[in-house]
Design a protein around this motif. Structure first.
Motif, short mmCIF file in Angstrom:
data_model
loop_
_atom_site.label_atom_id
_atom_site.label_comp_id
_atom_site.label_asym_id
_atom_site.label_seq_id
_atom_site.Cartn_x
_atom_site.Cartn_y
_atom_site.Cartn_z
N GLY A 95 0.70 -5.04 -3.09
CA GLY A 95 0.61 -4.09 -4.19
C GLY A 95 -0.07 -2.79 -3.81
O GLY A 95 -0.40 -2.55 -2.65
N ILE A 96 -0.33 -1.97 -4.81
CA ILE A 96 -0.88 -0.63 -4.56
C ILE A 96 -2.39 -0.65 -4.28
O ILE A 96 -3.08 -1.59 -4.62
N THR A 97 -2.83 0.42 -3.66
CA THR A 97 -4.25 0.75 -3.59
C THR A 97 -4.41 1.86 -4.63
O THR A 97 -3.90 2.97 -4.43
N GLY A 139 6.84 -5.86 1.60
CA GLY A 139 6.09 -4.60 1.53
C GLY A 139 6.91 -3.52 2.20
O GLY A 139 8.05 -3.76 2.64
N HIS A 145 4.05 6.83 -6.33
CA HIS A 145 5.08 7.78 -5.91
C HIS A 145 6.39 7.05 -5.64
O HIS A 145 6.47 5.82 -5.77
N THR A 149 -5.15 -3.68 -4.33
CA THR A 149 -6.31 -3.47 -3.47
C THR A 149 -7.28 -2.56 -4.22
O THR A 149 -7.37 -1.36 -3.95
N ASP A 195 5.57 0.24 6.72
CA ASP A 195 4.26 0.63 7.26
C ASP A 195 3.31 -0.56 7.31
O ASP A 195 2.25 -0.47 7.92
N MET A 230 6.83 11.12 3.04
CA MET A 230 5.99 11.36 1.86
C MET A 230 4.57 10.88 2.17
O MET A 230 4.37 9.71 2.47
N THR A 244 9.86 0.46 -2.80
CA THR A 244 9.47 -0.86 -2.29
C THR A 244 9.49 -1.90 -3.42
O THR A 244 10.07 -2.98 -3.26
N TYR A 245 8.90 -1.58 -4.56
CA TYR A 245 8.89 -2.58 -5.66
C TYR A 245 10.29 -2.81 -6.21
O TYR A 245 10.62 -3.90 -6.67
N LEU A 303 10.85 3.64 4.57
CA LEU A 303 9.95 4.59 3.90
C LEU A 303 10.73 5.76 3.32
O LEU A 303 11.69 6.25 3.90
N ILE A 304 10.27 6.19 2.14
CA ILE A 304 10.91 7.30 1.45
C ILE A 304 10.15 8.58 1.76
O ILE A 304 8.92 8.62 1.71
N CYS A 340 -4.93 -10.33 1.23
CA CYS A 340 -3.56 -10.78 0.94
C CYS A 340 -3.34 -12.22 1.41
O CYS A 340 -2.63 -12.98 0.76
N HIS A 393 6.43 4.03 -3.23
CA HIS A 393 5.98 2.77 -3.82
C HIS A 393 7.11 2.20 -4.68
O HIS A 393 7.44 1.01 -4.59
N TRP A 419 -9.14 -5.93 4.66
CA TRP A 419 -7.87 -5.72 3.95
C TRP A 419 -6.91 -6.90 4.10
O TRP A 419 -6.38 -7.43 3.12
N HIS A 463 -0.94 -4.91 9.03
CA HIS A 463 -1.27 -5.70 7.84
C HIS A 463 -0.61 -7.08 7.78
O HIS A 463 -1.29 -8.09 7.63
#
Ligand code: 5CA
Ligand code: ZN
Length: 411
Positions: free
Chosen positions: A44-46, A247, A52, A83, A250, A289, A58-59, A281-282, A230, A55, A226, A255
C-alpha cells in the motif's frame, strides 16, 4: 484500519479460462492456480502525499486480478498495508508544520476517496504499520532466535537481517550483486551504516532516536524497518505460500526480495508468495513520475477538474500493466472517446450478439491481463453495434454488465 466502501460486482453469465500471470521470480507467464479462497497481498501507500496516477495504475492492476478471480467464483482474501510510520512522513510533516499522524490520517482519507471513486474493490484487511508493531516485534524476536538477525551495537542498537540467512536469497529479483548494491542504496537502504556484517543487510528494527516515535520491545524501544512490516502483516493474514505478492516494479528489489527473505528465514523450503507480480511505472510526458521532478498527476486533482473516473481507468488500462508507460493529454482524450463510444453502444435497444465478445474479454484478461486486447474486443462490438445495429436485445445489457464486473467501467 478502516478499508473503503465496497463496490457491488454484477454476475456475468458463463466462465472464462483460469488466470495466468507473469511471475517476476520465475520470469514466465504461468497459471496462478489458487484454492477456493484466493490470497493476495499488495503493498500500500506511504501516506505523505496524495495518490498519483502511478499508484492508481498499480492498484488498478490488482483490482483486475481481484475481479477475474471473483468472476471465476473464488472467495478473495485481499490484504493491503499502509506504511503510516516512515521517514517521508516525518520529513513532510516537519516541512508543513503538522503532526506526522495528522498528515497520515489526512492522506489515507484522501486515498480512500480516490479508490472509491475509481471503483477499486477494497481489501478485506487494510492494515497500518502502526497497528501492526506488535506483529513486527514478534517476528524480529523470532529472527533473532533463529540467528537470522543481529544487533549492531554502537550508539543505537539497531537490528539487521543477515542476507546470508537464506541460501535462496535473491531468487525473487534475480539481480546480480552490483545491481542489488546500487538499488539498495537508491531505495531506502543504508549500505554505509558502520557495524553491518554485509552492506546489503536490511534494517529490521530502528532503535529509538530523540524526536522520533518509538514503541517498546524486549530488544529495546524503536520502530519497524520497511520490509519486515509487509512480511509480518502478510504472514499473519494470508500465511506463507499465499498466491500473489503485488506492487509496482520499483518494489522488486529491495522490498519484495527482503519481505520474502525475512519470512523464508523462518519457514524454510517454502516460498513466501507463489507469484510475485509487478506493475510497470507510470510517467508523465516522457519523464518518470516522481516527487523530485514535481510532475505528479494526482487522482484527486483530476477528479476535482471533472474528469470521469471511468476515463482514468480506461486511460490506464489502454496500456499493458507490465509496460512502463506515459500519461499524456492524448491518453486521457482517447480514454474519454472510448468511454463515450461504450456508453452510446450499451444504451442502444439492441445490437449484435455479445457472447463472443464477452468470451474474448475473459480470455484476454486471463492471459496476463492483456487489457489492450480486452478493450479492443469491446470497441469492436461497440462500433459494430453503432454502425450496423443488430437484433439481440440482451446484448447491450450483457456488455454493460461484463465491462462493469471485469473492467470496473460503469456509466
Ligand atoms: N508503502 C510502500 C510499499 S510497502 C510504498 O512503496 N509506498 S508508495 O506510496 O511509494 O507506493 C505505493 C504503491 O504504488 C507501491 O506498490 C508502488 O510500487 C506503486 N507505485 C509508486 N509509484 C508508481 C508509479 N510511478 N507507477 C506505478 N506504480 C507506482
Ligand atoms: Zn510493502
Amino acid at each position: 484500519m478502516q478499508s473503503w466502501s465496497d463496490t457491488a460486482l454484477p454476475t456475468v453469465p458463463g466462465t472464462g479460462p483460469p488466470l495466468r500471470l507473469y511471475d517476476t521470480a520465475d520470469r514466465q507467464v504461468r497459471p496462478v492456480a489458487p484454492g477456493p479462497t484466493a490470497t493476495m497481498y499488495v503493498c500500500g501507500i506511504t501516506p505523505y502525499d496524495a495518490t498519483h496516477l502511478g499508484h492508481a495504475a498499480t492498484y488498478l492492476t490488482f483490482d483486475l486480478v481481484n475481479r477475474v478471480w471473483r468472476d471465476a467464483g473464488h472467495d478473495v482474501h485481499y490484504v493491503q498495508n499502509v506504511t503510516d510510520v516512515d521517514d517521508p512522513l516525518f520529513e513532510r510533516a516537519a516541512r508543513d508544520g503538522i503532526d506526522w499522524r495528522e498528515l497520515g490520517t489526512r492522506e489515507i482519507n484522501l486515498f480512500r476517496e480516490d479508490m472509491t471513486a475509481l471503483r477499486i474493490v477494497p481489501p478485506r484487511d487494510y492494515i497500518g504499520a502502526v497497528e501492526s508493531v506488535d506483529e513486527v516485534v514478534e517476528l524480529v524476536e523470532k529472527l533473532l532466535v533463529a540467528g537470522a538477525a543481529y544487533v549492531v551495537d554502537d550508539e543505537y542498537s539497531d537490528i539487521y537481517f543477515r542476507v546470508d540467512a537464506n541460501e535462496q536469497f535473491g531468487y525473487e529479483s534475480g539481480y546480480d550483486r552490483a545491481t542489488m548494491e546500487r538499488l539498495f542504496a537508491e531505495r531506502g537502504g543504508d549500505p554505509d551504516r558502520p557495524g553491518k556484517r554485509d552492506t546489503i543487510d536490511a534494517l529490521l528494527w530502528r532503535a529509538a532516536r530523540p524526536g522520533e516515535p518509538s514503541w517498546p520491545a524486549p530488544f529495546g524501544a524503536g520502530r519497524p524497518g520497511w520490509h519486515i512490516e509487509c512480511a509480518a502483516i502478510a504472514l499473519n493474514r494470508v500465511g506463507a505460500g499465499f498466491d500473489i505478492q503485488g506492487g509496482g516494479s520499483d518494489l522488486i528489489y529491495p522490498h519484495h526480495e527482503y519481505s520474502a527473505a525475512h519470512a523464508e528465514a523462518l519457514e524454510t523450503g517454502r516460498r513466501f508468495a507463489r507469484h510475485y507480480v509487478h506493475a510497470g511505472l507510470i510517467g508523465l510526458d516522457g519523464e518518470k513520475m516522481s516527487k523530485s521532478k514535481g510532475n505528479l498527476v494526482f487522482v484527486s486533482k483530476l477528479r476535482r477538474a471533472g474528469t470521469d473516473p471511468n476515463a482514468i481507468r480506461l486511460g490506464l488500462l489502454a496500456g499493458h500493466y507490465r509496460q512502463d508507460r506515459m500519461w499524456t493529454d492524448e491518453v486521457l482524450a482517447e480514454a474519454e472517446r472510448r468511454f463515450d463510444l461504450w456508453c452510446r453502444a450499451t444504451a442502444l435497444p439492441s445490437g449484435p450478439a455479445a457472447d463472443d465478445t464477452v468470451a474474448r474479454l475473459r480470455q484476454h484478461l486471463a492471459d496476463d491481463l492483456d487489457t489492450p486486447k480486452a478493450l479492443a474486443a469491446v470497441d469492436n462490438w461497440a462500433e459494430q453495434a453503432l454502425h450496423y445495429g443488430g437484433p439481440d436485445t440482451a446484448a447491450p445489457r450483457l456488455i454493460a454488465t461484463a465491462v462493469d464486473a471485469l473492467l470496473g467501467i460503469r456509466r
